[in-house]
Write a protein that holds these residues in place. Structure first.
Motif, PDB file in Angstrom:
ATOM      1  N   ALA A 151       0.829  -1.202   0.000  1.00  0.00           N
ATOM      2  CA  ALA A 151       0.000   0.000   0.000  1.00  0.00           C
ATOM      3  C   ALA A 151       0.866   1.256   0.000  1.00  0.00           C
ATOM      4  N   LEU A 152       1.902   1.274   0.810  1.00  0.00           N
ATOM      5  CA  LEU A 152       2.784   2.442   0.868  1.00  0.00           C
ATOM      6  C   LEU A 152       3.512   2.646  -0.458  1.00  0.00           C
ATOM      7  N   ASN A 153       3.924   1.569  -1.098  1.00  0.00           N
ATOM      8  CA  ASN A 153       4.559   1.692  -2.414  1.00  0.00           C
ATOM      9  C   ASN A 153       3.594   2.297  -3.426  1.00  0.00           C
ATOM     10  N   GLY A 154       2.331   1.883  -3.344  1.00  0.00           N
ATOM     11  CA  GLY A 154       1.327   2.460  -4.236  1.00  0.00           C
ATOM     12  C   GLY A 154       1.134   3.943  -3.987  1.00  0.00           C
ATOM     13  N   MET A 155       1.147   4.347  -2.722  1.00  0.00           N
ATOM     14  CA  MET A 155       0.984   5.764  -2.392  1.00  0.00           C
ATOM     15  C   MET A 155       2.194   6.582  -2.837  1.00  0.00           C
ATOM     16  N   LYS A 156       3.377   5.977  -2.784  1.00  0.00           N
ATOM     17  CA  LYS A 156       4.591   6.707  -3.160  1.00  0.00           C
ATOM     18  C   LYS A 156       4.746   6.845  -4.669  1.00  0.00           C
ATOM     19  N   HIS A 157       4.198   5.901  -5.422  1.00  0.00           N
ATOM     20  CA  HIS A 157       4.472   5.872  -6.852  1.00  0.00           C
ATOM     21  C   HIS A 157       3.297   6.301  -7.730  1.00  0.00           C
ATOM     22  N   HIS A 158       2.209   6.701  -7.131  1.00  0.00           N
ATOM     23  CA  HIS A 158       1.073   7.204  -7.903  1.00  0.00           C
ATOM     24  C   HIS A 158       0.755   8.637  -7.483  1.00  0.00           C
ATOM     25  N   SER A 159       0.167   9.360  -8.406  1.00  0.00           N
ATOM     26  CA  SER A 159      -0.276  10.723  -8.106  1.00  0.00           C
ATOM     27  C   SER A 159      -1.360  10.701  -7.053  1.00  0.00           C
ATOM     28  N   ARG A 160      -1.323  11.681  -6.146  1.00  0.00           N
ATOM     29  CA  ARG A 160      -2.336  11.748  -5.098  1.00  0.00           C
ATOM     30  C   ARG A 160      -3.732  12.017  -5.647  1.00  0.00           C
ATOM     31  N   MET A 161      -3.823  12.456  -6.885  1.00  0.00           N
ATOM     32  CA  MET A 161      -5.119  12.708  -7.506  1.00  0.00           C
ATOM     33  C   MET A 161      -5.668  11.471  -8.215  1.00  0.00           C
ATOM     34  N   SER A 162      -4.912  10.384  -8.212  1.00  0.00           N
ATOM     35  CA  SER A 162      -5.306   9.209  -9.002  1.00  0.00           C
ATOM     36  C   SER A 162      -6.137   8.218  -8.194  1.00  0.00           C
ATOM     37  N   PRO A 163      -6.992   7.434  -8.872  1.00  0.00           N
ATOM     38  CA  PRO A 163      -7.734   6.368  -8.180  1.00  0.00           C
ATOM     39  C   PRO A 163      -6.797   5.337  -7.551  1.00  0.00           C
ATOM     40  N   GLU A 164      -5.636   5.091  -8.186  1.00  0.00           N
ATOM     41  CA  GLU A 164      -4.694   4.111  -7.648  1.00  0.00           C
ATOM     42  C   GLU A 164      -4.150   4.550  -6.290  1.00  0.00           C
ATOM     43  N   TRP A 165      -3.901   5.839  -6.148  1.00  0.00           N
ATOM     44  CA  TRP A 165      -3.413   6.350  -4.861  1.00  0.00           C
ATOM     45  C   TRP A 165      -4.464   6.169  -3.787  1.00  0.00           C
ATOM     46  N   ARG A 166      -5.698   6.506  -4.113  1.00  0.00           N
ATOM     47  CA  ARG A 166      -6.759   6.395  -3.113  1.00  0.00           C
ATOM     48  C   ARG A 166      -7.015   4.940  -2.735  1.00  0.00           C
ATOM     49  N   GLU A 167      -6.887   4.040  -3.707  1.00  0.00           N
ATOM     50  CA  GLU A 167      -7.056   2.618  -3.407  1.00  0.00           C
ATOM     51  C   GLU A 167      -5.954   2.132  -2.471  1.00  0.00           C
ATOM     52  N   ALA A 168      -4.722   2.593  -2.716  1.00  0.00           N
ATOM     53  CA  ALA A 168      -3.617   2.214  -1.837  1.00  0.00           C
ATOM     54  C   ALA A 168      -3.827   2.775  -0.432  1.00  0.00           C
ATOM     55  N   ASP A 169      -4.319   3.997  -0.350  1.00  0.00           N
ATOM     56  CA  ASP A 169      -4.599   4.617   0.950  1.00  0.00           C
ATOM     57  C   ASP A 169      -5.653   3.821   1.706  1.00  0.00           C
TER      58      ASP A 169
END
Length: 260
Positions: A151-169
């Motif tokens: 999850a942390l890797n997803g948050m670090k490597h995706h834009s905070r505006m992206s659905p992928e970031w929110r899913e990782a969060d």
């Protein structure tokens, strides 16, 4: 029928759209969304009667079965009650299932969401998540740590505006509850994750330069790895407080930043 004609149709004081989707399953979901949004935003207040089945179906161009299924969906969330003599009316707010993921989403379709709802979400998070972080530090497994890391890797490597970031969060916060080993706490996971998702989406849509919260998440994770229960609780308390401050900056909330 023109768009202007469809927006002029009303049942009571609420404009009723003309539903044109072809799938009956989707139509009843759209009707439920229409009713739910108008209830949570206050267009239909507790005690108000919902539109009559016949008039609503005629104006909206939907079948009675679709409307009835939509009413059942909304009733299952505690928003409405049906009685033989009084009909279908909006239930008192104490009956509402505020942590239902659909309910959370409906509230965030209001701009801005009502203060009392934002306050309630963050008060709940301030109570639940620091305690969950403390338990997670004591009870986590290696599998939980792997999920946290992903999850942390997803948050670090995706834009905070992206659905992928929110899913990782959401994955991070869901894993926090899972790592407590407490099934009762886990029953709140879908509601907590919906709150995290929609408050994040809202503040990032409304803040020109949103703060990056990954650092606090990494610090919580570090304490969980080290089995530092006290530290995990303290940092999670800070994380929730900063998230509240961010959300407050994203809108004109009047009382959400009150001192505790």
């Amino acid at each position: 029928m023109t768009k202007e004609e469809t927006t002029r149709m009303t049942v009571g004081r609420i404009p009723v759209p003309h539903f044109e989707t072809r799938s009956p399953r989707r139509i009843h979901g759209e009707i439920a969304e229409f009713l739910g949004c108008h209830i949570v935003c206050g267009d239909y207040a507790p005690g108000d009667a919902l539109p009559g089945e016949v008039s609503f179906c005629e104006d909206a161009g939907v079948s009675r079965s679709a409307y009835r299924e939509a009413v059942r969906m909304v009733a299952a969330k505690g928003l409405i009650v049906s009685r033989p003599r009084t009909g279908t009316r909006v239930a008192p707010r104490e009956n509402w299932n505020f942590l239902d993921p659909d309910m959370v989403r409906w509230f965030f379709q209001i701009d801005p969401p009502p203060d009392y709802f934002i306050e309630g979400l963050f008060e709940l998070r301030a109570i639940m998540e620091p305690a969950a972080a403390e338990l997670a530090a004591l009870r986590r497994t290696d599998a939980h740590l792997e999920t946290f890391e992903a999850a942390l890797n997803g948050m670090k490597h995706h834009s905070r505006m992206s659905p992928e970031w929110r899913e990782a969060d959401q994955t991070f916060h869901r894993t926090l509850l899972e790592a407590t080993g407490n099934d009762v706490l886990m029953s709140l996971a879908s509601g907590i994750c919906a709150a995290v998702n929609w408050t994040t989406d809202y503040k990032y849509r409304n803040l020109p330069e949103p703060r990056d919260p990954v650092g606090e998440h990494l610090d919580v994770y570090g304490c969980i790895v080290a089995r530092d229960a006290e530290g995990a609780r303290a940092i999670m308390t800070k994380l929730v407080r900063l998230a509240l401050e961010d959300t407050s900056q994203a809108s004109a909330f009047k009382s959400v930043t009150r001192d505790n």
